[in-house]
Design a protein around this motif. Structure first.
Motif, PDB file in Angstrom:
ATOM      1  N   VAL A  49       0.896  -1.200   0.074  1.00  0.00           N
ATOM      2  CA  VAL A  49       0.110   0.128  -0.106  1.00  0.00           C
ATOM      3  C   VAL A  49       0.995   1.270   0.016  1.00  0.00           C
ATOM      4  CG1 VAL A  49      -1.747   1.389   1.364  1.00  0.00           C
ATOM      5  CG2 VAL A  49      -1.887  -1.123   1.288  1.00  0.00           C
ATOM      6  N   GLN A  50       0.750   2.310  -0.888  1.00  0.00           N
ATOM      7  CA  GLN A  50       1.282   3.468  -1.136  1.00  0.00           C
ATOM      8  C   GLN A  50       0.336   4.442  -1.079  1.00  0.00           C
ATOM      9  OE1 GLN A  50       4.133   2.252  -4.002  1.00  0.00           O
ATOM     10  NE2 GLN A  50       5.918   1.835  -2.599  1.00  0.00           N
ATOM     11  N   ASN A  51       0.661   5.546  -0.349  1.00  0.00           N
ATOM     12  CA  ASN A  51      -0.246   6.610  -0.280  1.00  0.00           C
ATOM     13  C   ASN A  51      -1.824   6.289  -0.522  1.00  0.00           C
ATOM     14  OD1 ASN A  51       1.802   8.494  -0.736  1.00  0.00           O
ATOM     15  ND2 ASN A  51       1.783   7.996  -2.925  1.00  0.00           N
ATOM     16  N   GLY A  52      -2.063   5.257   0.270  1.00  0.00           N
ATOM     17  CA  GLY A  52      -3.388   4.670   0.868  1.00  0.00           C
ATOM     18  C   GLY A  52      -4.303   3.807  -0.546  1.00  0.00           C
ATOM     19  N   ARG A  53      -3.339   3.359  -1.283  1.00  0.00           N
ATOM     20  CA  ARG A  53      -3.957   2.621  -2.365  1.00  0.00           C
ATOM     21  C   ARG A  53      -3.045   1.380  -2.775  1.00  0.00           C
ATOM     22  NH1 ARG A  53      -7.625   4.643  -5.462  1.00  0.00           N
ATOM     23  NH2 ARG A  53      -7.205   3.346  -7.432  1.00  0.00           N
ATOM     24  N   PRO A  54      -3.590   0.279  -2.814  1.00  0.00           N
ATOM     25  CA  PRO A  54      -2.716  -0.881  -3.254  1.00  0.00           C
ATOM     26  C   PRO A  54      -2.256  -0.881  -4.417  1.00  0.00           C
ATOM     27  CG  PRO A  54      -4.897  -1.549  -3.346  1.00  0.00           C
ATOM     28  CD  PRO A  54      -4.853  -0.271  -2.893  1.00  0.00           C
ATOM     29  N   THR A  55      -0.770  -1.128  -4.667  1.00  0.00           N
ATOM     30  CA  THR A  55      -0.101  -1.114  -5.795  1.00  0.00           C
ATOM     31  C   THR A  55       0.440  -2.155  -6.721  1.00  0.00           C
ATOM     32  OG1 THR A  55       2.015  -0.609  -4.528  1.00  0.00           O
ATOM     33  CG2 THR A  55       0.803   1.391  -5.258  1.00  0.00           C
ATOM     34  N   HIS A  56       0.896  -3.108  -5.780  1.00  0.00           N
ATOM     35  CA  HIS A  56       1.329  -4.428  -6.517  1.00  0.00           C
ATOM     36  C   HIS A  56       1.489  -5.681  -5.331  1.00  0.00           C
ATOM     37  CE1 HIS A  56       4.943  -2.198  -4.576  1.00  0.00           C
ATOM     38  NE2 HIS A  56       5.339  -3.401  -4.110  1.00  0.00           N
ATOM     39  N   ARG A  57       1.665  -6.747  -5.795  1.00  0.00           N
ATOM     40  CA  ARG A  57       1.476  -7.937  -4.775  1.00  0.00           C
ATOM     41  C   ARG A  57       3.028  -8.004  -4.253  1.00  0.00           C
ATOM     42  NH1 ARG A  57      -1.593 -13.556  -5.980  1.00  0.00           N
ATOM     43  NH2 ARG A  57      -0.807 -14.768  -4.586  1.00  0.00           N
ATOM     44  N   LEU A  58       2.916  -8.940  -3.233  1.00  0.00           N
ATOM     45  CA  LEU A  58       4.185  -9.121  -2.554  1.00  0.00           C
ATOM     46  C   LEU A  58       4.630 -10.633  -2.460  1.00  0.00           C
ATOM     47  CD1 LEU A  58       3.894  -6.784   0.532  1.00  0.00           C
ATOM     48  CD2 LEU A  58       5.109  -6.319  -1.451  1.00  0.00           C
ATOM     49  N   GLU A  59       5.907 -10.998  -2.597  1.00  0.00           N
ATOM     50  CA  GLU A  59       6.357 -12.345  -2.341  1.00  0.00           C
ATOM     51  C   GLU A  59       5.906 -12.747  -0.932  1.00  0.00           C
ATOM     52  OE1 GLU A  59      10.545 -12.351  -3.341  1.00  0.00           O
ATOM     53  OE2 GLU A  59      10.084 -12.189  -5.440  1.00  0.00           O
ATOM     54  N   PRO A  60       5.853 -14.085  -0.609  1.00  0.00           N
ATOM     55  CA  PRO A  60       5.148 -14.658   0.631  1.00  0.00           C
ATOM     56  C   PRO A  60       6.506 -14.181   1.598  1.00  0.00           C
ATOM     57  CG  PRO A  60       5.055 -16.343  -1.050  1.00  0.00           C
ATOM     58  CD  PRO A  60       5.611 -15.304  -1.758  1.00  0.00           C
ATOM     59  N   PHE A  61       6.139 -13.808   3.087  1.00  0.00           N
ATOM     60  CA  PHE A  61       6.835 -13.540   4.034  1.00  0.00           C
ATOM     61  C   PHE A  61       6.242 -13.914   5.287  1.00  0.00           C
ATOM     62  CE2 PHE A  61       4.142  -9.999   2.915  1.00  0.00           C
ATOM     63  CZ  PHE A  61       3.894  -9.325   4.056  1.00  0.00           C
ATOM     64  N   LEU A  62       7.060 -13.641   6.436  1.00  0.00           N
ATOM     65  CA  LEU A  62       6.609 -14.004   7.650  1.00  0.00           C
ATOM     66  C   LEU A  62       6.116 -12.646   8.376  1.00  0.00           C
ATOM     67  CD1 LEU A  62       6.673 -16.760   9.305  1.00  0.00           C
ATOM     68  CD2 LEU A  62       8.663 -15.874  10.567  1.00  0.00           C
ATOM     69  N   VAL A  63       4.956 -12.932   8.945  1.00  0.00           N
ATOM     70  CA  VAL A  63       4.214 -11.612   9.538  1.00  0.00           C
ATOM     71  C   VAL A  63       4.161 -11.977  11.182  1.00  0.00           C
ATOM     72  CG1 VAL A  63       2.012 -12.072   9.047  1.00  0.00           C
ATOM     73  CG2 VAL A  63       2.667  -9.895   9.693  1.00  0.00           C
ATOM     74  N   ARG A  64       4.593 -11.103  11.920  1.00  0.00           N
ATOM     75  CA  ARG A  64       4.143 -11.351  13.425  1.00  0.00           C
ATOM     76  C   ARG A  64       4.057  -9.961  14.059  1.00  0.00           C
ATOM     77  NH1 ARG A  64       7.710 -14.782  15.756  1.00  0.00           N
ATOM     78  NH2 ARG A  64       8.908 -15.641  13.881  1.00  0.00           N
ATOM     79  N   GLY A  65       3.433 -10.244  15.159  1.00  0.00           N
ATOM     80  CA  GLY A  65       3.040  -9.025  16.196  1.00  0.00           C
ATOM     81  C   GLY A  65       2.584  -9.674  17.384  1.00  0.00           C
ATOM     82  N   LYS A  66       2.562  -8.722  18.637  1.00  0.00           N
ATOM     83  CA  LYS A  66       1.729  -9.235  19.790  1.00  0.00           C
ATOM     84  C   LYS A  66       0.091  -9.010  19.609  1.00  0.00           C
ATOM     85  CE  LYS A  66       2.094  -8.582  24.774  1.00  0.00           C
ATOM     86  NZ  LYS A  66       2.709  -7.716  25.839  1.00  0.00           N
TER      87      LYS A  66
END
Length: 439
Positions: free
Chosen positions: A370-387
């Motif tokens: 997301v750039q400037n509030g709009r989706p622009t391109h797809r991302l390669e798979p990655f790991l996401v984490r958070g409390k």
């Protein structure tokens, strides 16, 4: 074929302190072969023998004597305390069997929806080859205790649209009620496809994030399993969400609601015969309830609330019917504009990556920049984490207004201030995720 339930419950009650018989049937129909129906049936016996719980399961052809002997033997070798199975249940005194479900009309209804999808998909999602897998699951359960007999049944529709080649592209419906229009599925596929032409590597570090309806469902499933399921925290109370305390953002209300008409887990009663009703796990950010069957409720010293489920051929355990997050006021576009620059997290798969207690960690198989509030391109798979308590707590920026079904969750999109994005480590395995309990 109905087994000799009366004989089994009568004999068991003469020999044991208390007993419970369950008789279950299921019919699975693949729309590709509607005349080939996979049918399963069985019955189980749970006993309270000298204060210990015993359980056995068998095909309908097995005799009541064999079931009783095995259940009593299991109780004698069990270290688990038993409960009174009929305690608190309404006395019926007679069988209240609803009309038998005829699969034919449901097959026709599902076929019409699939035909609409096949006609519209080439124009909505051009240049991609998509396949459709769909089917029906008809579930029936009869539960008998000394309080009487209870009978429930439901139909669950499944529709899965997926790309047969190239980048993953999918949309799924699991519900007990079909809408006439496939608009939700088509729009879901359209926006994902539109932003999948360009694929880049994922950004690293903490990123402001929007979670789609599906991603929010994954978040709730992990949170409930970690902090609300009594079978997980009974031996480690520190993991339990603090009952009666303000724990999440004040706009967050999470419920288990087994009464929703379209819910795949909806039914008249739970896996132990307790009438289903909406139960607030979190109300306005405050923890109101944990998920416990009768055994775990007894251990915790709380009342049961219809939060016991059964996997096929298994005794009851704590579990939810339909997990919901109350909607907010934002569209998904407004949530994207709130984060400005960040990521949209969509398909989040469970994995075996190491994590800290209370941490959400999954593989982002489908995500977008997301750039400037709009989706622009797809991302390669990655790991996401958070409390977990940060994502739905102090970091929460907004909750979406539109909800959709994903597995047994009815959830809106959300925006949160930050989740850590990491390259996908070698050797991390993606785990299978299913829709949950049988009943």
């Amino acid at each position: 074929m109905k087994p000799p339930i009366g004989k089994l419950i009568g004999t068991a009650l003469r020999r044991c302190r208390d007993a419970e018989v369950v008789w279950e049937e299921r019919t699975e129909i693949d729309l590709a072969e509607p005349d080939h129906r996979r049918q399963s049936a069985g019955w189980g016996l749970r006993v309270n023998q000298e204060g210990r719980s015993g359980w056995t399961w068998a095909a309908l052809e097995d005799t009541p004597e064999n079931l009783l002997d095995r259940a009593v033997h299991d109780a004698k070798n069990s270290e688990r305390d038993a409960v009174l199975f009929s305690h608190g249940l309404p006395f019926t005194g007679q069988t209240m069997s609803p009309d038998t479900i005829e699969p034919g009309p449901h097959v026709v209804r599902l076929s019409r929806l699939v035909d609409r999808l096949r006609f519209l998909l080439p124009s909505i999602v051009p240049r991609r080859t998509l396949a459709i897998r769909s089917g029906l699951l008809i579930q029936k359960m009869c539960l008998v205790t000394r309080a009487g007999e209870q009978y429930g049944q439901r139909v669950v529709y499944t529709v899965n649209v997926y790309a047969t080649e190239g980048l993953p592209l999918t949309a799924q419906l699991v519900a007990s009620r079909l809408r006439e229009s496939p608009a939700d599925i088509l729009m879901s596929l359209a926006w994902r496809s539109a932003h999948s032409e360009e694929v880049r590597s994922a950004p690293e570090g903490v990123q402001a994030s929007v979670l789609t309806e599906d991603a929010t469902g994954a978040l709730l499933r992990d949170m409930v399993r970690e902090h609300f399921d009594a079978s997980h925290f009974l031996e480690d109370p520190e993991r339990a969400a603090p009952w009666g305390e303000s724990w999440l953002h004040e706009t967050v209300t999470i419920k288990d609601d087994g009464t929703l008409p379209s819910g795949p887990g909806s039914g008249p009663f739970d896996g132990e015969g307790v009438k289903k009703r909406p139960v607030s796990l979190v109300q306005d950010g405050v923890v109101h309830h944990h998920i416990a069957d009768r055994y775990h409720a007894k251990k915790l010293g709380v009342d049961t609330a219809g939060l016991g489920v059964r996997d096929w051929g298994c005794p009851p355990r704590p579990g939810y019917s339909n997990l919901t997050l109350d909607p907010g006021q934002n569209t998904m576009g407004e949530l994207a504009r709130k984060i400005g620059n960040g990521v949209i997290l969509d398909a989040l798969a469970p994995c075996d990556a190491p994590r800290e207690p209370g941490e959400f960690c999954r593989v982002a198989q489908v995500a977008f920049r997301v750039q400037n509030g709009r989706p622009t391109h797809r991302l390669e798979p990655f790991l996401v984490r958070g409390k977990l308590t940060d994502i739905l707590g102090k970091g929460l920026l907004g909750i979406g207004s539109e909800r959709s079904w994903n597995l047994r969750c009815f959830t809106p999109p959300i925006a949160t201030a930050g989740m850590a994005c990491e390259p996908l480590p070698n050797g991390v395995k993606v785990l299978e995720e299913r829709s949950g309990s049988w009943w």
